[in-house]
Design a protein around this motif. Structure first.
Motif, short mmCIF file in Angstrom:
data_model
loop_
_atom_site.label_atom_id
_atom_site.label_comp_id
_atom_site.label_asym_id
_atom_site.label_seq_id
_atom_site.Cartn_x
_atom_site.Cartn_y
_atom_site.Cartn_z
N SER A 73 -20.52 -7.60 -2.52
CA SER A 73 -20.47 -8.71 -1.58
C SER A 73 -21.87 -8.86 -0.99
CB SER A 73 -19.44 -8.42 -0.49
OG SER A 73 -19.46 -9.43 0.49
N GLY A 74 -22.61 -9.86 -1.48
CA GLY A 74 -24.00 -10.03 -1.03
C GLY A 74 -24.83 -8.86 -1.50
N ASP A 75 -25.45 -8.13 -0.58
CA ASP A 75 -26.27 -6.98 -0.97
C ASP A 75 -25.55 -5.66 -0.71
OD1 ASP A 75 -26.37 -6.91 1.79
OD2 ASP A 75 -28.51 -6.56 1.90
N SER A 76 -24.22 -5.71 -0.53
CA SER A 76 -23.42 -4.51 -0.27
C SER A 76 -22.42 -4.24 -1.38
CB SER A 76 -22.63 -4.65 1.03
OG SER A 76 -23.47 -4.67 2.14
N PHE A 77 -22.21 -2.96 -1.65
CA PHE A 77 -21.14 -2.53 -2.53
C PHE A 77 -20.00 -2.10 -1.61
CE2 PHE A 77 -18.75 0.61 -4.96
CZ PHE A 77 -18.54 -0.08 -6.15
N ASP A 78 -18.84 -2.72 -1.76
CA ASP A 78 -17.68 -2.39 -0.94
C ASP A 78 -16.76 -1.50 -1.78
OD1 ASP A 78 -18.59 -4.03 1.15
OD2 ASP A 78 -17.70 -5.79 0.23
N PHE A 79 -16.61 -0.24 -1.36
CA PHE A 79 -15.73 0.68 -2.07
C PHE A 79 -14.30 0.21 -1.86
CE2 PHE A 79 -19.51 3.18 -1.37
CZ PHE A 79 -19.63 3.91 -2.54
N GLY A 80 -13.53 0.17 -2.92
CA GLY A 80 -12.10 -0.08 -2.79
C GLY A 80 -11.45 1.22 -2.36
N PRO A 81 -10.14 1.30 -2.46
CA PRO A 81 -9.47 2.57 -2.16
C PRO A 81 -10.02 3.68 -3.08
CG PRO A 81 -7.87 0.80 -2.38
CD PRO A 81 -9.20 0.25 -2.81
N ILE A 82 -10.28 4.82 -2.50
CA ILE A 82 -10.82 5.95 -3.26
C ILE A 82 -9.69 6.94 -3.53
CG2 ILE A 82 -12.42 7.90 -3.22
CD1 ILE A 82 -14.24 6.25 -1.39
N ALA A 83 -9.44 7.19 -4.82
CA ALA A 83 -8.50 8.23 -5.21
C ALA A 83 -9.29 9.53 -5.32
CB ALA A 83 -7.86 7.89 -6.55
#
Length: 125
Positions: A73-83
């Motif tokens: 998202s733009g210049d960010s990596f958004d982590f989804g749920p982490i298993a």
């Protein structure tokens, strides 16, 4: 309408179209950061993360295996749920399992937690 006025309007239209094209081209150039690749150290007890082009990630917080799928998202990596596995390890800081977002700063992945505060960094491998 006079020819001179028509010519002037045509020139203005071309200039406006050119500026719009230049603005759009700038958005898809070097400003986009590449998150794909391997980050961190591979030594035992050290965090590392591999992010693929589709946003999938896997790695370890130094103790537990981590996997998931994020998005850019733009210049960010958004982590989804982490298993994650849930092993207990002594003398290991498991900060990476708390990742929410990340940004690339040169050759370093800067990782942020829930409240947007920096929780750690991973150097590009």
């Amino acid at each position: 309408m006079s020819r001179l006025r028509q010519s002037g309007l045509l020139v203005v239209g071309i200039l406006v179209a050119g500026m719009a094209l230049a603005a759009l081209t700038g958005c898809s150039g070097p400003a986009l950061k590449s998150f794909a690749g391997s980050w961190g150290q591979t030594a035992k007890g050290q965090p590392n993360l591999t992010i693929t082009d589709d946003g999938s990630f896997q790695g370890t917080d130094g103790c537990n295996r981590l996997t998931g799928k994020g998005s850019i998202s733009g210049d960010s990596f958004d982590f989804g749920p982490i298993a994650s596995t849930l092993m207990a390890c002594s003398d290991v800081d498991t900060w990476l399992s708390q990742a929410q977002t990340a940004k690339v700063d040169g050759t370093v992945l800067v990782v942020y937690g829930n409240s947007g505060h920096k929780i750690g960094t991973l150097a590009k491998q």
